[in-house]
Design an enzyme around this catalytic site. Structure first.
Site, short mmCIF file in Angstrom:
data_model
loop_
_atom_site.label_atom_id
_atom_site.label_comp_id
_atom_site.label_asym_id
_atom_site.label_seq_id
_atom_site.Cartn_x
_atom_site.Cartn_y
_atom_site.Cartn_z
CB SER A 181 -0.96 0.01 1.19
OG SER A 181 -0.27 -0.19 2.40
CG HIS A 209 -3.53 -0.84 -2.41
ND1 HIS A 209 -4.10 0.41 -2.38
CD2 HIS A 209 -3.26 -1.16 -1.12
CE1 HIS A 209 -4.15 0.84 -1.13
NE2 HIS A 209 -3.64 -0.09 -0.35
CE LYS A 229 -7.51 1.12 0.64
NZ LYS A 229 -6.81 0.27 1.58
C1 PLP Z 1 -6.98 0.02 2.94
C2 PLP Z 1 -6.42 -1.32 3.29
C3 PLP Z 1 -7.10 -2.19 4.14
C4 PLP Z 1 -8.35 -1.78 4.87
O1 PLP Z 1 -9.45 -1.73 4.03
P1 PLP Z 1 -10.70 -0.80 4.43
O2 PLP Z 1 -11.81 -1.36 3.63
O3 PLP Z 1 -10.33 0.58 4.09
O4 PLP Z 1 -10.91 -1.00 5.91
C5 PLP Z 1 -6.58 -3.45 4.33
N1 PLP Z 1 -5.42 -3.82 3.76
C6 PLP Z 1 -4.72 -3.00 2.95
C7 PLP Z 1 -3.46 -3.47 2.33
C8 PLP Z 1 -5.20 -1.71 2.69
O5 PLP Z 1 -4.50 -0.88 1.94
#
Ligand code: PLP
Length: 359
Positions: A181, A209, A229
């Site tokens: 991330s 991602h 995302k």
């Molecule tokens: C953003 C993210 C999460 C959390 O997801 P949300 O739906 O925003 O709670 C988990 N793992 C990674 C690698 C992330 O980037």
């Protein structure tokens, strides 16, 4: 001042001295890439809405229709009365995308990791993660009570060294991000799957991602990810065999004891997944490569070192109308404060060129 306020103001002072205090700023998003802050418009390179689907008219329409038809909230957890029929299509769509037998949607990606990991492993078991995995994987590992070991980032020799202690534990779960991330690089899933098989471990991959953007080079035993995302909506998911999903439904505390998602969110996520395509994914990837020709994903870090350097750079970009949040410890290791640049299908080549000049 009450004692509690005194203690937390001391803590806040320490954080502020280290340039690590975080504060909220009103940010109003529109058209996917624009953010309004303090009456000024910025082009944002800080959103994870890589395909611009959070602003797509069909996705918005699906959310509005679902709200009109079913109301706003789910009313209860999914095991009580919150299991809306819209979930079935969403979960089938996710399972198909992840090439698994089944999938389960939870409240968020965070809730998925802190619930699924403790459901799979506990005391007497071993969890091995990459040093740079997302915070919620570490939180899930700590909640589980299993022994946690971490290998050097993407270093398969170090992973195998840790796996040599596998025999001292009952079960072993290896967890990694697919696309990291804060660095935008990619885990060697094929090598990890081979090591998992060799040492009788389970491989779980967080695709927060990657979904809809990067095709994986191998299949883990368990996929998890987020609908917040590239999918542009909200929620988390886990995808695996039907047996694993059946077990998780009845064993994952963050699933059992938390309310189902709003119908609008489920409908929006389903519509967004339908709109994903390799052609759409190619857009933000091409823009990332325009920015840096060795970009591996839609995330490109510009590492600046100290907190103050990253904050100053972010501020100077703001003056040029570009919004790129500085990322500091503890989100990233000390001495690697950075700008994390995230590209969207809605950015234009001209916007990227302006960014190149400003950085
Ligand atoms: C953003 C993210 C999460 C959390 O997801 P949300 O739906 O925003 O709670 C988990 N793992 C990674 C690698 C992330 O980037």
């Amino acid at each position: 001042m009450p004692a509690l306020d005194n203690i937390v103001s001391e803590r806040l002072k320490t954080l502020a001295e280290r340039e690590q205090q975080r504060v909220l700023r009103d940010s109003s998003r529109s058209e996917g890439i624009y953010v309004e802050r303090g009456g000024k418009m910025f082009v944002s390179f800080s959103c994870n809405d890589y395909l611009g689907l959070s602003q797509h008219s069909k996705v918005i329409e699906a959310a509005i229709e679902a709200t009109k038809q079913y109301g706003v909230g789910a009313g209860a957890s999914r095991l009580i009365t919150g299991n809306h029929p819209l979930y079935e299509t969403l979960e089938a769509t996710i399972a198909k995308k992840k090439k698994t037998e089944a999938a389960l949607v939870l409240g968020s990606g965070y809730l998925t990791n802190v619930g699924v990991i403790p459901a799979l492993v506990g005391k007497g078991d071993l969890i091995i993660t990459d040093k740079l995995v997302h915070a919620c994987i570490i939180d899930g590992a700590q909640l589980s009570g299993a022994t946690l070991k971490r290998f050097k980032h993407n270093d398969m020799v170090d992973l195998e060294r840790l796996l040599e202690s596998r025999k001292d534990y009952e079960n072993c779960l290896i967890v990694t991000d697919h696309v990291f991330s804060m660095d935008g690089d990619i885990a060697p899933l094929k090598a990890m799957r081979a090591l998992a098989d060799k040492y009788d471990a389970w491989l779980m991959v967080d695709d927060a991602h990657g979904l809809g953007i990067i095709e994986p080079e191998a299949e883990p035993h368990i996929w998890m990810g987020t609908l917040s995302k590239a999918v542009g909506a909200y929620g988390g998911y886990v995808a695996a065999s039907q047996k694993v999903i059946d077990y998780l439904i009845t064993s994952t505390r963050s699933f059992i004891f938390s309310t189902g998602l709003p119908p609008a969110t489920i409908a929006a996520a389903t519509e967004a997944l339908k709109l994903m395509s390799p052609e759409l994914a190619a857009k933000p990837l091409a823009l990332a490569r325009r920015f840096r020709n060795d970009a591996q994903s839609t995330i490109v870090p510009v590492i600046l070192g100290e907190e103050a350097a990253a904050l100053a750079k972010s501020k100077s970009l703001e003056a040029a109308g570009l919004l790129i949040q500085a990322i500091r410890p503890p989100t990233v290791p000390a001495g690697t404060s950075r700008l994390r640049v995230a590209f969207s299908a809605l950015h234009t080549p001209e916007m990227v060129d302006k960014l190149v000049k400003a950085v």
